[in-house]
Design an enzyme around this catalytic site. Structure first.
Site, PDB file in Angstrom:
ATOM      1  N   ASP A   1       0.866  -1.273   0.070  1.00  0.00           N
ATOM      2  CA  ASP A   1      -0.014  -0.051   0.008  1.00  0.00           C
ATOM      3  C   ASP A   1       0.851   1.369  -0.124  1.00  0.00           C
ATOM      4  O   ASP A   1       2.025   1.101   0.615  1.00  0.00           O
ATOM      5  CB  ASP A   1      -0.867  -0.099   1.349  1.00  0.00           C
ATOM      6  CG  ASP A   1      -1.951  -0.956   1.185  1.00  0.00           C
ATOM      7  OD1 ASP A   1      -2.166  -1.807   0.374  1.00  0.00           O
ATOM      8  OD2 ASP A   1      -2.836  -1.018   2.185  1.00  0.00           O
TER       9      ASP A   1
ATOM     10  N   HIS B   1       3.619  -2.107   3.147  1.00  0.00           N
ATOM     11  CA  HIS B   1       3.455  -0.737   2.643  1.00  0.00           C
ATOM     12  C   HIS B   1       5.003  -0.462   2.181  1.00  0.00           C
ATOM     13  O   HIS B   1       5.865  -0.807   2.422  1.00  0.00           O
ATOM     14  CB  HIS B   1       3.460   0.199   3.740  1.00  0.00           C
ATOM     15  CG  HIS B   1       2.158   0.023   4.359  1.00  0.00           C
ATOM     16  ND1 HIS B   1       1.927  -0.733   5.461  1.00  0.00           N
ATOM     17  CD2 HIS B   1       0.898   0.707   4.405  1.00  0.00           C
ATOM     18  CE1 HIS B   1       0.584  -0.949   5.681  1.00  0.00           C
ATOM     19  NE2 HIS B   1       0.189   0.218   5.197  1.00  0.00           N
TER      20      HIS B   1
HETATM   21 ZN    ZN Z   1      -2.693   2.888   3.128  1.00  0.00          ZN
END
Ligand code: ZN
Length: 545
Positions: free
Chosen positions: A192, A339
């Protein structure tokens, strides 16, 4: 007609004369009548009936053979001498038997005997897909790409079985795909908050090296800055999902604002990567969702993407902790949350570098979200090479395979492939480490390797090769896979004289440039009529010393 005198003065004599004249006259009439009736017309020529009595005689008179021709196969060769059509006599438009007795005035046509071609059986079949390059040579394909399918019409002699004509037509491009296995151990890695100019390329490199795929949930603001990274993700088989424009909490926005945010992201990604990119997944920022958000995501044609394994890497606990958390909770069907932006994600990158091979070693296939949820067939990385009748199945070699040259582990620049049990090696850096040099002519698709044992010229996708100018035939041709040529192991060993040991159970390929052994063993068998001798490694590469 001869005029007959009405009377003469010579009485008796005169009667005798007139009888003779009469006789002559009758004879003349008879001859005249006979002249018109005792001929027949044979092929347009007047022939006296004294010369021809029967139909068969006519052929002889005009010099035409009534003997039957030959029975020919579809290519014109004689199957049976005299097996063709016999000659025919046609009288007044009707064919008659040769012993038919002719009558005066008959119009006769004689046709000679002729060859007969065997009946033809036709078979039309759909050809398997032929992936062909722009130069019309067979090429490697990967699943999901388009190829042309062909139609072949073959005409064969019904008696001889020989092939007469073959027509091949390309009919349409088709998409190759193989159904996903039903029971597959798979995990979806997801990233992400990117793309990020440093971390994302590092992750893409790791995934490429290990033939793994992932899903990137991108932010519109970063897609705008790094559109090339989005294109690279897609080119390398990964999936792109939406993670909002700028990380807003969708549950705190109006419905109209959420719909607009999603539409803006879709439009941007399509503008940088093409309209054909399917955006199937939206991961709402923070995972924050409610019934309205879910409905809006579905209304946008997407699915809500959550996760099942969260190593909390955004808190930067260090790569070891991230690694242990994921390995500890990995299960088939897991969606792992990572992430790749926007802060320093070095810990995530380092953890993923170890995690990808570790999960694969446990038997997990690393797939995209759509693959995990069965929306698309799993991209296995396997490729198929069609070479006419031969069909070679290529797949990446075991991810954890170790390559050791002269006792020193090396990192090949590209994964090794296995083609029908044989290893195909990338050139870099193996060939040079074995004391040989190579040239790769991308335009001509030719690889030349020069080593202690001579020079080998290899043509991509071609089984024909040349060793010191002499033609040899390869069983597995060199191929281009992900932009790098892969060369059959035997070829590398043959030309460098290297000793090779491959332990398939332990996935270790050891090569030695020391010329202590005889080099890799390879089979050499006599080629058939039109083939040069065949040189190829044994079917299975294992333990060749
Ligand atoms: Zn996020």
């Amino acid at each position: 007609m001869i005029p007959i005198p009405a009377s003469t003065g010579s009485g008796h004599w005169s009667r005798r004369v007139s009888a003779a004249v009469m006789l002559l006259a009758v004879l003349a009439v008879y001859i005249a009548l006979a002249a018109s009736a005792s001929y027949v017309l044979v092929n347009g020529e007047k022939v006296s009936l004294s010369q021809v009595r029967t139909a068969a005689d006519c052929a002889e008179v005009v010099g035409i053979s009534m003997a039957p021709g030959n029975l020919l196969d579809v290519r014109g060769a004689v199957i049976k001498s005299g097996g063709g059509e016999a000659g025919t006599v046609i009288r007044d438009g009707v064919s008659v038997s040769p012993d038919t007795v002719l009558a005066p005035g008959d119009v006769v046509t004689v046709l000679p005997g002729s060859d007969l071609t065997e009946p033809v059986q036709e078979k039309v079949e759909l050809l398997p897909c032929q992936p062909v390059g722009p130069d019309l040579r067979p090429t490697v394909w990967a699943e999901g790409i388009e190829a042309f399918r062909g139609l072949r019409r073959v005409q064969r002699g019904a008696i001889s079985g020989r092939v007469g004509t073959i027509e091949i037509a390309q009919i349409r491009p088709v998409v190759i795909s193989r159904q996903r296995p039903t029971s597959i151990k798979a995990i979806a890695l997801t990233f992400d908050d990117g793309p990020h100019p440093t971390h994302t390329p590092q992750l893409l490199d790791i995934l490429a090296k290990n033939n793994a795929r992932a899903t990137f949930f991108v932010l519109g603001i970063y897609v705008k800055r790094h559109p090339d990274l989005v294109r690279r993700m897609l080119q390398e088989g990964h999936e792109v999902g939406i993670h909002s424009w700028a990380h807003a909490n969708y549950t705190q926005l109006s419905s109209a604002a959420v719909a607009e945010d999603i539409a803006r992201c879709q439009k941007l990604i399509h503008s940088v990567a093409g309209d054909s990119v399917l955006l199937r997944w939206i991961r709402p920022p923070y995972g924050a969702r409610n019934a309205t958000v879910e409905q809006l995501i579905e209304a946008a044609g997407c699915h809500v993407a959550m996760w099942s394994v969260d190593p909390r890497d955004w808190r930067r606990p260090g790569s070891e902790v991230i690694y242990q958390r994921v390995v500890g909770r990995a299960h088939s069907g897991a969606v792992v949350l990572f992430h790749d932006g926007p802060a320093n994600r070095a810990g995530t990158v380092n953890a993923v570098r170890r995690l990808v091979p570790a999960l694969q070693k446990k038997g997990y296939r690393l797939v995209t979200m759509s693959e995990l949820f069965g929306l698309v067939p799993v991209f296995t990385g396997e490729v198929y090479l069609d070479l006419g009748a031969d069909h070679i199945h290529l797949m990446p070699a075991a991810q954890e395979m170790r390559v050791i040259v002269d006792g020193e582990p090396i990192e090949p620049a590209h994964p090794l492939l296995i083609g029908d049990g044989q290893l195909l090696l990338p050139l870099e850096p193996i060939v040079e480490r074995l004391g040989a040099s190579y040239e790769w002519d991308q335009e001509r698709r030719v690889v030349t390797i020069s080593g202690l044992r001579g020079t080998l010229t290899l043509y991509l996708d071609s089984q024909r090769a040349e060793k010191d100018g002499e033609q040899v035939l390869l069983r597995i041709p060199p191929v281009l896979f992900k932009d790098a040529p892969r060369i059959p192991l035997w070829a590398v060993a043959n030309i460098t004289g290297a000793q090779v040991r491959y332990n398939s159970a332990e996935a270790v390929l050891e090569m030695s440039s020391r010329l202590t052994g005889t080099g890799i063993e390879h089979t050499i068998r006599q080629g058939s009529r039109d083939r040069p001798s065949v040189v190829g490694a044994p079917l299975a590469v294992p333990s060749v010393e």
